[in-house]
Design an enzyme around this catalytic site. Structure first.
Site, short mmCIF file in Angstrom:
data_model
loop_
_atom_site.label_atom_id
_atom_site.label_comp_id
_atom_site.label_asym_id
_atom_site.label_seq_id
_atom_site.Cartn_x
_atom_site.Cartn_y
_atom_site.Cartn_z
N TYR A 1 1.06 -1.15 0.02
CA TYR A 1 0.03 0.05 -0.19
C TYR A 1 0.83 1.34 0.05
O TYR A 1 0.56 2.42 -1.00
CB TYR A 1 -0.77 -0.10 1.19
CG TYR A 1 -2.18 0.96 1.26
CD1 TYR A 1 -2.91 1.10 0.71
CD2 TYR A 1 -1.69 1.98 2.41
CE1 TYR A 1 -4.09 2.02 0.91
CE2 TYR A 1 -2.68 3.18 2.41
CZ TYR A 1 -3.85 3.14 1.69
OH TYR A 1 -4.70 3.99 2.01
N LYS B 1 1.11 4.01 -3.02
CA LYS B 1 0.82 5.62 -2.62
C LYS B 1 1.99 6.55 -2.87
O LYS B 1 1.70 7.53 -3.61
CB LYS B 1 0.37 5.74 -1.19
CG LYS B 1 -0.98 5.05 -0.95
CD LYS B 1 -2.13 5.52 -1.82
CE LYS B 1 -3.42 4.96 -1.38
NZ LYS B 1 -4.70 5.49 -2.12
#
Length: 307
Positions: free
Chosen positions: A163, A167
């Site tokens: 994640y 990002k």
């Protein structure tokens, strides 16, 4: 008075069937924008109906943003139904949190595909459209890209390697988009939101209200997205904002902390160690590239975390 009217504009919002995306779609519609509501399931159709029931214009286009061709379908839907494309809000996302040593290839690929590839597929299709439209009129168009990053890229959560990496990529994509499309009248910015949604249900504690609204309500984040989509934000480009609760924080660009120079033009391993190791040892305990200072922004009383 700053111009925030979106009448006559059209927007794409991905992952808009619930949570933050739904709030963003409704917020843009409330300012007059027509909305292409994207989601992987029928919840997207429900949000489109909700906008229409409130007097707005919307169309649902279902599909997975990790499918590269969906970006083109979304752009086509905006142009065919509303006559233009003016705003892209890349919001769709998933989590597959686990420690790096437990992570499977599928957990890595799924998160990168939905977040980073999903942002890229829609942004690329929009960029093709805006570049062509700008050349056709011989000048700038109206274009806004709002991408969804996360504080995870600034902090590097131990259980969020996939994640956080996705990002971080989204922020780089945002900066590249901002630089590459500004000549055509397009701005691109990223938000790092916190909001109480299905995806963050286990992250935040009990809700507290301020001004009659949950301090972690997604509508609070949607307000910032509506601002970035508005004419008033035409000079806001290539920026990263942390957004939640009652505040919006503008991030500064990274800075060079220290420069090490070889005495004779080329480092040996020994010389580099002699310069770097004492410097690192003198840093405050635990200091790294992680932007831990952002934790001090939180006055919500909710458990720390990000979308």
């Amino acid at each position: 008075m700053q111009n925030i009217d979106l009448s006559g504009r059209s927007a794409i919002v991905t992952g808009a069937g619930s949570g933050l995306g739904r709030a963003e779609a409704l917020g843009l519609a409330a300012l007059g924008a027509s909305v292409v509501v994207n989601d992987v399931g029928p919840a997207g159709e429900a949000v489109a109906r909700e906008i229409e029931t409130s007097g707005g214009r919307a169309v649902a286009v279902l599909g997975d943003v990790s499918d590269w061709s969906l970006g083109e379908r979304l752009v086509e839907a905006a142009v065919m139904n509303f006559g233009s494309l003016d705003i892209v809000v890349n919001n769709a996302g998933i989590t597959r949190d686990t420690m790096l040593f437990n992570m499977t290839e599928k957990q890595w690929d799924d998160v990168i595909a939905v977040h980073l590839k999903g942002h890229a597929s829609v942004s690329r299709a929009a960029a093709v459209h805006w570049r062509s439209a700008s050349k056709a009129i011989g000048g700038p168009v109206y274009g806004r890209v709002i991408n969804t990053a996360s504080e995870a890229f600034l902090l590097g959560g131990a259980g969020q390697a996939n994640y956080a990496a996705a990002k971080a990529g989204i922020v780089a994509l945002t900066l590249s988009t901002a630089r590459g499309l500004s000549r055509y009248g397009v701005t691109a910015n990223a938000i790092c939101p916190r909001a109480r949604t299905e995806m963050t249900a286990a992250v935040f504690g009990e809700g507290t209200e301020r001004d009659g609204l949950d301090i972690m309500a997604p509508e609070r984040v949607a307000t910032c997205v509506s601002f970035l989509a508005a004419p008033a934000a035409e000079k806001v480009n290539g920026q990263v904002f942390i957004v939640y609760g009652d505040m919006v924080a503008l991030m500064a660009p990274p800075v060079v902390q220290e420069k090490f120079v070889a005495a004779n033009g080329s480092f040996s391993v020994a010389e580099l160690a002699e310069q770097v190791v004492p410097y690192i040892e003198d840093l405050p305990e635990g200091q790294s590239y992680a932007a831990t200072s952002i934790n001090a922004l939180d006055t919500t009383g909710a458990i720390a975390g990000g979308q």
